[in-house]
Design a protein around this motif. Structure first.
Motif, PDB file in Angstrom:
ATOM      1  N   TYR A 174       0.810  -1.222   0.000  1.00  0.00           N
ATOM      2  CA  TYR A 174       0.000   0.000   0.000  1.00  0.00           C
ATOM      3  C   TYR A 174       0.841   1.269   0.000  1.00  0.00           C
ATOM      4  O   TYR A 174       0.342   2.340  -0.354  1.00  0.00           O
ATOM      5  CB  TYR A 174      -0.924  -0.009   1.221  1.00  0.00           C
ATOM      6  CG  TYR A 174      -1.747  -1.271   1.299  1.00  0.00           C
ATOM      7  CD1 TYR A 174      -2.899  -1.407   0.548  1.00  0.00           C
ATOM      8  CD2 TYR A 174      -1.337  -2.338   2.099  1.00  0.00           C
ATOM      9  CE1 TYR A 174      -3.642  -2.577   0.595  1.00  0.00           C
ATOM     10  CE2 TYR A 174      -2.078  -3.511   2.145  1.00  0.00           C
ATOM     11  CZ  TYR A 174      -3.226  -3.625   1.386  1.00  0.00           C
ATOM     12  OH  TYR A 174      -3.954  -4.794   1.424  1.00  0.00           O
ATOM     13  N   TRP A 176       4.139   2.024  -1.559  1.00  0.00           N
ATOM     14  CA  TRP A 176       5.164   1.526  -2.484  1.00  0.00           C
ATOM     15  C   TRP A 176       6.217   2.593  -2.763  1.00  0.00           C
ATOM     16  O   TRP A 176       5.886   3.739  -3.063  1.00  0.00           O
ATOM     17  CB  TRP A 176       4.485   1.110  -3.783  1.00  0.00           C
ATOM     18  CG  TRP A 176       5.370   0.458  -4.803  1.00  0.00           C
ATOM     19  CD1 TRP A 176       6.272   1.074  -5.617  1.00  0.00           C
ATOM     20  CD2 TRP A 176       5.397  -0.927  -5.127  1.00  0.00           C
ATOM     21  NE1 TRP A 176       6.876   0.164  -6.439  1.00  0.00           N
ATOM     22  CE2 TRP A 176       6.357  -1.086  -6.164  1.00  0.00           C
ATOM     23  CE3 TRP A 176       4.716  -2.049  -4.662  1.00  0.00           C
ATOM     24  CZ2 TRP A 176       6.642  -2.324  -6.735  1.00  0.00           C
ATOM     25  CZ3 TRP A 176       5.001  -3.276  -5.231  1.00  0.00           C
ATOM     26  CH2 TRP A 176       5.955  -3.417  -6.243  1.00  0.00           C
ATOM     27  N   ARG A 215       0.383  -5.246  -5.248  1.00  0.00           N
ATOM     28  CA  ARG A 215       0.585  -3.804  -5.379  1.00  0.00           C
ATOM     29  C   ARG A 215      -0.780  -3.134  -5.442  1.00  0.00           C
ATOM     30  O   ARG A 215      -1.567  -3.367  -6.368  1.00  0.00           O
ATOM     31  CB  ARG A 215       1.381  -3.483  -6.649  1.00  0.00           C
ATOM     32  CG  ARG A 215       1.364  -1.974  -6.997  1.00  0.00           C
ATOM     33  CD  ARG A 215       2.568  -1.264  -6.467  1.00  0.00           C
ATOM     34  NE  ARG A 215       2.373   0.187  -6.453  1.00  0.00           N
ATOM     35  CZ  ARG A 215       2.511   1.010  -7.499  1.00  0.00           C
ATOM     36  NH1 ARG A 215       2.852   0.535  -8.677  1.00  0.00           N
ATOM     37  NH2 ARG A 215       2.309   2.318  -7.357  1.00  0.00           N
ATOM     38  N   ARG A 217      -2.801   0.255  -5.966  1.00  0.00           N
ATOM     39  CA  ARG A 217      -2.519   1.532  -6.611  1.00  0.00           C
ATOM     40  C   ARG A 217      -3.805   2.144  -7.162  1.00  0.00           C
ATOM     41  O   ARG A 217      -4.852   1.499  -7.204  1.00  0.00           O
ATOM     42  CB  ARG A 217      -1.522   1.341  -7.752  1.00  0.00           C
ATOM     43  CG  ARG A 217      -2.022   0.384  -8.830  1.00  0.00           C
ATOM     44  CD  ARG A 217      -1.071   0.300 -10.007  1.00  0.00           C
ATOM     45  NE  ARG A 217      -1.514  -0.682 -10.971  1.00  0.00           N
ATOM     46  CZ  ARG A 217      -2.449  -0.448 -11.911  1.00  0.00           C
ATOM     47  NH1 ARG A 217      -3.024   0.744 -11.998  1.00  0.00           N
ATOM     48  NH2 ARG A 217      -2.796  -1.394 -12.766  1.00  0.00           N
ATOM     49  N   ARG A 218      -3.697   3.384  -7.602  1.00  0.00           N
ATOM     50  CA  ARG A 218      -4.827   4.046  -8.243  1.00  0.00           C
ATOM     51  C   ARG A 218      -5.008   3.519  -9.665  1.00  0.00           C
ATOM     52  O   ARG A 218      -4.045   3.145 -10.326  1.00  0.00           O
ATOM     53  CB  ARG A 218      -4.604   5.555  -8.273  1.00  0.00           C
ATOM     54  CG  ARG A 218      -4.476   6.167  -6.889  1.00  0.00           C
ATOM     55  CD  ARG A 218      -5.107   7.501  -6.835  1.00  0.00           C
ATOM     56  NE  ARG A 218      -4.996   8.085  -5.495  1.00  0.00           N
ATOM     57  CZ  ARG A 218      -5.809   9.029  -5.048  1.00  0.00           C
ATOM     58  NH1 ARG A 218      -6.790   9.476  -5.814  1.00  0.00           N
ATOM     59  NH2 ARG A 218      -5.658   9.522  -3.831  1.00  0.00           N
ATOM     60  N   THR A 225      -9.241   2.308  -7.172  1.00  0.00           N
ATOM     61  CA  THR A 225      -7.995   1.585  -6.936  1.00  0.00           C
ATOM     62  C   THR A 225      -8.090   0.183  -7.514  1.00  0.00           C
ATOM     63  O   THR A 225      -9.170  -0.345  -7.778  1.00  0.00           O
ATOM     64  CB  THR A 225      -7.688   1.481  -5.434  1.00  0.00           C
ATOM     65  OG1 THR A 225      -8.764   0.779  -4.784  1.00  0.00           O
ATOM     66  CG2 THR A 225      -7.509   2.855  -4.811  1.00  0.00           C
ATOM     67  N   ASP A 287       1.166   6.861  -8.969  1.00  0.00           N
ATOM     68  CA  ASP A 287      -0.088   6.117  -8.872  1.00  0.00           C
ATOM     69  C   ASP A 287      -0.305   5.482  -7.498  1.00  0.00           C
ATOM     70  O   ASP A 287      -1.227   4.685  -7.324  1.00  0.00           O
ATOM     71  CB  ASP A 287      -0.184   5.053  -9.976  1.00  0.00           C
ATOM     72  CG  ASP A 287       0.920   3.996  -9.895  1.00  0.00           C
ATOM     73  OD1 ASP A 287       1.846   4.148  -9.077  1.00  0.00           O
ATOM     74  OD2 ASP A 287       0.852   3.030 -10.685  1.00  0.00           O
ATOM     75  N   ASN A 288       0.534   5.826  -6.508  1.00  0.00           N
ATOM     76  CA  ASN A 288       0.232   5.391  -5.144  1.00  0.00           C
ATOM     77  C   ASN A 288      -1.111   5.974  -4.715  1.00  0.00           C
ATOM     78  O   ASN A 288      -1.480   7.089  -5.101  1.00  0.00           O
ATOM     79  CB  ASN A 288       1.327   5.863  -4.176  1.00  0.00           C
ATOM     80  CG  ASN A 288       2.459   4.875  -4.046  1.00  0.00           C
ATOM     81  OD1 ASN A 288       2.259   3.674  -4.113  1.00  0.00           O
ATOM     82  ND2 ASN A 288       3.667   5.383  -3.865  1.00  0.00           N
ATOM     83  N   TRP A 289      -1.837   5.226  -3.891  1.00  0.00           N
ATOM     84  CA  TRP A 289      -3.163   5.709  -3.480  1.00  0.00           C
ATOM     85  C   TRP A 289      -3.059   6.936  -2.587  1.00  0.00           C
ATOM     86  O   TRP A 289      -3.880   7.848  -2.656  1.00  0.00           O
ATOM     87  CB  TRP A 289      -3.933   4.599  -2.750  1.00  0.00           C
ATOM     88  CG  TRP A 289      -3.576   4.456  -1.290  1.00  0.00           C
ATOM     89  CD1 TRP A 289      -2.631   3.636  -0.766  1.00  0.00           C
ATOM     90  CD2 TRP A 289      -4.138   5.191  -0.199  1.00  0.00           C
ATOM     91  NE1 TRP A 289      -2.553   3.807   0.601  1.00  0.00           N
ATOM     92  CE2 TRP A 289      -3.477   4.754   0.970  1.00  0.00           C
ATOM     93  CE3 TRP A 289      -5.127   6.164  -0.083  1.00  0.00           C
ATOM     94  CZ2 TRP A 289      -3.774   5.264   2.235  1.00  0.00           C
ATOM     95  CZ3 TRP A 289      -5.419   6.678   1.169  1.00  0.00           C
ATOM     96  CH2 TRP A 289      -4.754   6.235   2.315  1.00  0.00           C
TER      97      TRP A 289
END
Length: 301
Positions: A174, A176, A215, A217-218, A225, A287-289
């Motif tokens: 979550y 990264w 992984r 991500r968005r 997500t 693109d990490n949430w």
């Protein structure tokens, strides 16, 4: 130093009442196991102060406006804007067992919360002081962080009788970075026992790969997500060990360290505070949430 023996694995526990820095034995244990258990790292009064501040903050929350449930089994929250925009503010999330099919609470509001997250350490002075204790900085430095940045904070309730299960996972899934640098400090604000849902972990499993199995991500359209499967080999939960933690214990673990907790079916809560950091020398993909606006950049200790 104490030791907890489970099957054929010995997991050391270190007395940290006089902690001034990471010893060579601590460093070796962390590198071997992926986790470091430090008893009495946080004074009882400091634990109580954070609990008291959390109680005060509940008065600011509109119980009628939001009913977002946080669950690691259903993950429905991960598609809601209320969750996706929580990286730079303070949001309240409910337990799955506390909200009925019509969105109504099944218990008192203060007994229904799962957690609070995710930027209290930068927005609230009490959380800020707690999160930036000199001991925490010394611990992060000693565990190899070059430029630690405080990324996420969570106040976790684990409510009596309805505290939900947290499935086995790796935090780097979550949070990264490239390379992987996520580091977690989990602090027991109350005793965490087998009965009320203490953490469990798989010592040494962080060394089985250079990236987490999943992984999070968005999506490309940035409206939700998705979770990518990078390795579908299941965690070997047969080798997990309990991480019981008396009040004031700090458990530090590598972002690749697999861990979980069972539901709390006891009549005792299990409040905890978790602080996640990443190394500022690593890349944090777009693109990490969890995102921060330009006016609230990540800060160190």
């Amino acid at each position: 130093m104490q030791q907890t023996v489970v099957d054929d694995h010995t997991l050391p526990r270190f007395e940290a009442g006089d902690f001034t820095g990471v010893s060579e034995r601590m460093r070796q244990a962390f590198e071997r196991d992926g986790v470091l258990v430090l008893d009495n790292m946080v004074a009882p009064d400091d634990c109580d102060a954070l609990k008291a501040r959390m109680h005060d903050m509940l008065d600011t929350f509109d119980w009628q406006e939001h009913r977002t449930v946080f669950s690691t089994t259903s993950k429905a929250h991960a598609q809601e804007e209320y969750f996706l925009s929580s990286g730079h503010t303070t949001r309240f999330f409910f337990e799955e067992g506390a909200v009925d099919g019509n969105g109504n609470l099944t218990c008192a509001p203060d007994q229904a919360l799962n957690k609070l997250g995710h930027a209290m350490h930068d927005l609230d002075p009490v959380f800020d002081r707690f999160s930036r204790q000199p001991r925490f900085r010394a611990l992060a430095d000693g565990l190899g962080m070059i430029r630690p940045l405080l990324l996420q904070s969570m106040y976790i309730y684990k409510q009596p009788r309805i505290g939900g299960e947290v499935v086995c996972h790796q935090d780097a899934t979550y949070l990264w970075t490239e390379p992987q640098t996520c580091l977690a400090f989990w602090i027991a604000l109350e005793d965490a026992t087998l009965e009320n849902g203490c953490l469990w972990g798989i010592p040494g499993a962080h060394r089985l790969g250079t990236a987490p199995k999943l992984r999070f991500r968005r999506t490309g359209d940035d409206r939700g997500t998705v979770t990518d499967t990078l390795d579908d080999t299941p965690f070997d939960e047969a080798t997990k060990v309990p991480l019981e933690a008396p009040k004031g214990t700090l458990i530090a673990f590598n972002g690749l360290f697999p861990h979980l907790s069972g539901p709390n079916r006891s009549d005792k809560s299990r409040h905890a505070y978790t602080l996640h950091m990443i190394d500022g020398t690593a890349s944090y993909p777009a693109d990490n949430w969890l995102r921060r606006p330009a006016n609230l950049p990540l800060k160190g200790f």
